[in-house]
Every structure is written in structure tokens, then in C-alpha cells.
Design an enzyme around this catalytic site. Structure first.
Site, PDB file in Angstrom:
ATOM      1  N   CYS A   1       7.124  -1.421   8.338  1.00 39.49           N
ATOM      2  CA  CYS A   1       6.414  -1.485   7.053  1.00 39.49           C
ATOM      3  C   CYS A   1       7.393  -1.920   5.961  1.00 39.49           C
ATOM      4  O   CYS A   1       8.410  -1.263   5.743  1.00 39.49           O
ATOM      5  CB  CYS A   1       5.802  -0.139   6.691  1.00 39.49           C
ATOM      6  SG  CYS A   1       5.046  -0.172   5.046  1.00 39.49           S
TER       7      CYS A   1
ATOM      8  N   ASN B   1      -1.021   5.061  15.226  1.00 40.86           N
ATOM      9  CA  ASN B   1       0.166   4.433  14.637  1.00 40.86           C
ATOM     10  C   ASN B   1       0.920   5.477  13.811  1.00 40.86           C
ATOM     11  O   ASN B   1       0.311   6.173  13.003  1.00 40.86           O
ATOM     12  CB  ASN B   1      -0.293   3.246  13.771  1.00 40.86           C
ATOM     13  CG  ASN B   1       0.864   2.487  13.147  1.00 40.86           C
ATOM     14  OD1 ASN B   1       1.673   3.046  12.415  1.00 40.86           O
ATOM     15  ND2 ASN B   1       0.935   1.201  13.424  1.00 40.86           N
TER      16      ASN B   1
ATOM     17  N   ILE C   1       0.851  -1.203   0.000  1.00 43.44           N
ATOM     18  CA  ILE C   1       0.000   0.000   0.000  1.00 43.44           C
ATOM     19  C   ILE C   1       0.886   1.252   0.000  1.00 43.44           C
ATOM     20  O   ILE C   1       0.595   2.223  -0.697  1.00 43.44           O
ATOM     21  CB  ILE C   1      -0.932   0.004   1.233  1.00 43.44           C
ATOM     22  CG1 ILE C   1      -1.613  -1.357   1.430  1.00 43.44           C
ATOM     23  CG2 ILE C   1      -1.970   1.104   1.126  1.00 43.44           C
ATOM     24  CD1 ILE C   1      -2.652  -1.731   0.444  1.00 43.44           C
ATOM     25  N   GLY C   2       1.948   1.215   0.782  1.00 44.24           N
ATOM     26  CA  GLY C   2       2.893   2.336   0.783  1.00 44.24           C
ATOM     27  C   GLY C   2       2.524   3.493   1.694  1.00 44.24           C
ATOM     28  O   GLY C   2       2.904   4.640   1.439  1.00 44.24           O
TER      29      GLY C   2
END
Ligand code: SIN
Length: 324
Positions: A150, A119, A91-92
Site C-alpha cells: 500500500c 487481505n 485511502i489510507g
């Protein structure tokens, strides 16, 4: 069979026993939750998106999608790709930036969740501290989760999530900037996750959450096209549960820090298995895309499952696994 009760180790709930039969409250360090069910960041938007499906206060905590200092557009399409027992994503971290959240979203969101966990992800360890400072003391924010894991941003989780020294510095920078409870979200794409958890603890992280997604990819051999626009992304869903379970157990055993489990939760048994292996709370992620009201369903069944197994509290399941 209930959609949230799988084939069960505990047996089915006895008739007439309601969720009130067991005390579902748990503590994650200084963060007290009415029940152990939390949304996993990125799978419940900024929280308000879930309101058509349930009252946000039903969850132990709502965790919002990662916020960054500046707005981000995210990665090229396709960003999602289904695999037989899990979901690949890249998703980035698209979001409108922390200022938009503070000014435009938080005023509506504050007070709706039992606990609200924000977050955040910085581009440097200092920027993590800066973001934490911006959220410190804001009404409605109960804790921070640090996304150091991530896999879908430039540089991936490598600069932050894999090196215990960097994790120590990053959490220290955050700790200096805020009195809020801090949860550090760990990457599974490391050789020793307990060493990373230990570094987070030494820098005074109040808890760790694990695991973020596992690096993966898929390809259609007929077209030659990869499933994701970035080719490689992160795998979530039932496929990763045994791996996450191993890591939850390992961190719980080796590091004296509360653990929040993440990975493939679809049933109440998944929740209780993670707690048995040492988790104080459990985040639900990918299942949201199939069953958006999965959290209140799981909460409603948890008390009955515990009562059926003769347990008065959810707490007593935490770390109750017997090692051979
Ligand atoms: C993403 O936005 O790419 C997913 C978030 C994450 O894996 O932390």
C-alpha cells in the site's frame, strides 16, 4: 457490443454457446477456483456490500479490503481523484480492525463466497504473522493476501514491499503462523519486481498478486490544489494495464510461482490477455466503481469467448503467449 467485451483479439462469441461450453476452473497454487475472476482488495468492501449487485459465489474469489490489527481512520479528504484513464487514490487503509471483522463480519460472510481471501497489513513483519495467526483455521477463510504494497500509509510501501530481504522475513513470519494459502501482493514501485516475487516464493508464499497501484499525483493549476489530500497516491485503472502486463509476464517468466494479475481489467479480453501472459487468475478493481456487477458479467462472457476461440478450458490460456 457487450459492456464487457472490448475490441477483441479472439473474435466475438458464436451464437448459442454458453459459458458452460468451456471449463473455467483454475488453480492458484493450492487454491482451486471455479473461475479466474477475483475482486481486488479495497474495491468490493468486505464482500457483503456487493450482495445487492450479485451472488458472491459467482466470483472465483472475493478478496476483502485490507484489515489491520487496530482500527484506522484513513487519510484526509479528498481520497479519490479521477484522471483521464485511471483513478488516483489515497485511502489510507481505513477499517474497524481485525477483531471487528472476526467477531462481527465473518459470521455473516462465511460460506457466501466460493472462496474468501482475507487481505491483511501489519505495521511490522511480526504483526503480519500475528494477524495471519488470528485468521488461521477460522471457518470461511480460504486464503490470505498480504498487503505489503500500500503506497498510502506512513512510510508507504517502502519498509515492506521494496526490499526482498524484508519480504522474505515477513512471509516467513506469516508462514509460521498459518497453514492457509498465502498470496503476497506486490508493489510496482520497485526496480525489480521479479526479485521481490522470488523472495516471497523462497519464504513459501503460495502465489503473488500484482500490481498494486503506481505512485502518482495530480494538481489543478487554477486553484493550485492537488487532487488528493496527501498529494501523492496510487494510480489504478486502464492506464496501468500495459505496465502491469509487463510485470506479470516478467514475474511469470523468471519465478516459478502462480501469479494473479491486477490492473485495469474492464473486458474479457483483458482477462484473457493477462492469462496469456502468464496469470493463473485475475483481480478486477477500479471497474467496480462504474459497473459493480462486472464480475458475473465477465464470468458469463468468458466461457463463450473461450469456446469461440476453440479453447475447452481457461487453463490452457495460462502462459500461452508466444515470445518472438
Ligand atoms: C488504501 O487504502 O490506501 C489503498 C490500499 C492499497 O493501495 O493497498
Amino acid at each position: 457490443m457487450s459492456p464487457v467485451t472490448g475490441t477483441t483479439a479472439c473474435g466475438s462469441a458464436p451464437a448459442g454457446k454458453g459459458p458452460e461450453a468451456a471449463d473455467l476452473s483454475v488453480d492458484v497454487g493450492p487454491l482451486s477456483l471455479t473461475n479466474p475472476l477475483m475482486t481486488a482488495s479495497g474495491t468490493a468492501g468486505l464482500g457483503l456490500e456487493m450482495e445487492p449487485f450479485y451472488d458472491l459465489s459467482a466470483a472465483g474469489a472475493i478478496v476483502v479490503k485490507t484489515l489491520t490489527k487496530r482500527p484506522r481512520h484513513g487519510n484526509p479528504m479528498p481520497r479519490l481523484c479521477e484522471t483521464p484513464s485511471g483513478l488516483l487514490n489515497s485511502i489510507g487503509l481505513p477499517n474497524k480492525g481485525i477483531h471487528h471483522f472476526i467477531d462481527e463480519v465473518l459470521p455473516d460472510l462465511a460460506g457466501r463466497a466460493a472462496r474468501l481471501v482475507v487481505n491483511i497489513a501489519g505495521t511490522t513483519t511480526r504483526e503480519f504473522g500475528e494477524l495471519a495467526g488470528m485468521l488461521d483455521g477460522l471457518p470461511g477463510v480460504d486464503a490470505l493476501e498480504l498487503n505489503i504494497s500500500c503506497p498510502n500509509v506512513e512510510g508507504g510501501d517502502l519498509p515492506f514491499g521494496r526490499d526482498p530481504d524484508v519480504v522474505y522475513r515477513l512471509v516467513s513470519d506469516v508462514r509460521e503462523a498459518t497453514a492457509l494459502p498465502v498470496i503476497t501482493k506486490l508493489s510496482p514501485n520497485v526496480s525489480d519486481i521479479a526479485a521481490v516475487a522470488q523472495a516471497a516464493k523462497q519464504a513459501d508464499s503460495d502465489a503473488v498478486s500484482l500490481i498494486n497501484t503506481l505512485l502518482g499525483m495530480s494538481v489543478d493549476w487554477r486553484t493550485g490544489r492537488p487532487g488528493l489530500g496527501t498529494v501523492v497516491g496510487g494510480l489504478s485503472g486502464p492506464a496501468i494495464k500495459p505496465i502491469a502486463m509487463r510485470m506479470v509476464w516478467e514475474v511469470s517468466r523468471k519465478v516459478d510461482i502462480p501469479v494473479i494479475a491486477i490492473g485495469g481489467v474492464t473486458t474479457v479480453d483483458d482477462v484473457l490477455e493477462y492469462m496469456c501472459a502468464g496469470a493463473s487468475a485475475v483481480q478486477v478493481g477500479t471497474t467496480h466503481y462504474k459497473t459493480p456487477d462486472i464480475i458475473p458479467r465477465l464470468v458469463a462472457e468468458l466461457g463463450a469467448q473461450l469456446a469461440g476461440a476453440g479453447r475447452a478450458t481457461a487453463r490452457e490460456v495460462i502462459g500461452s503467449m508466444r515470445t518472438p
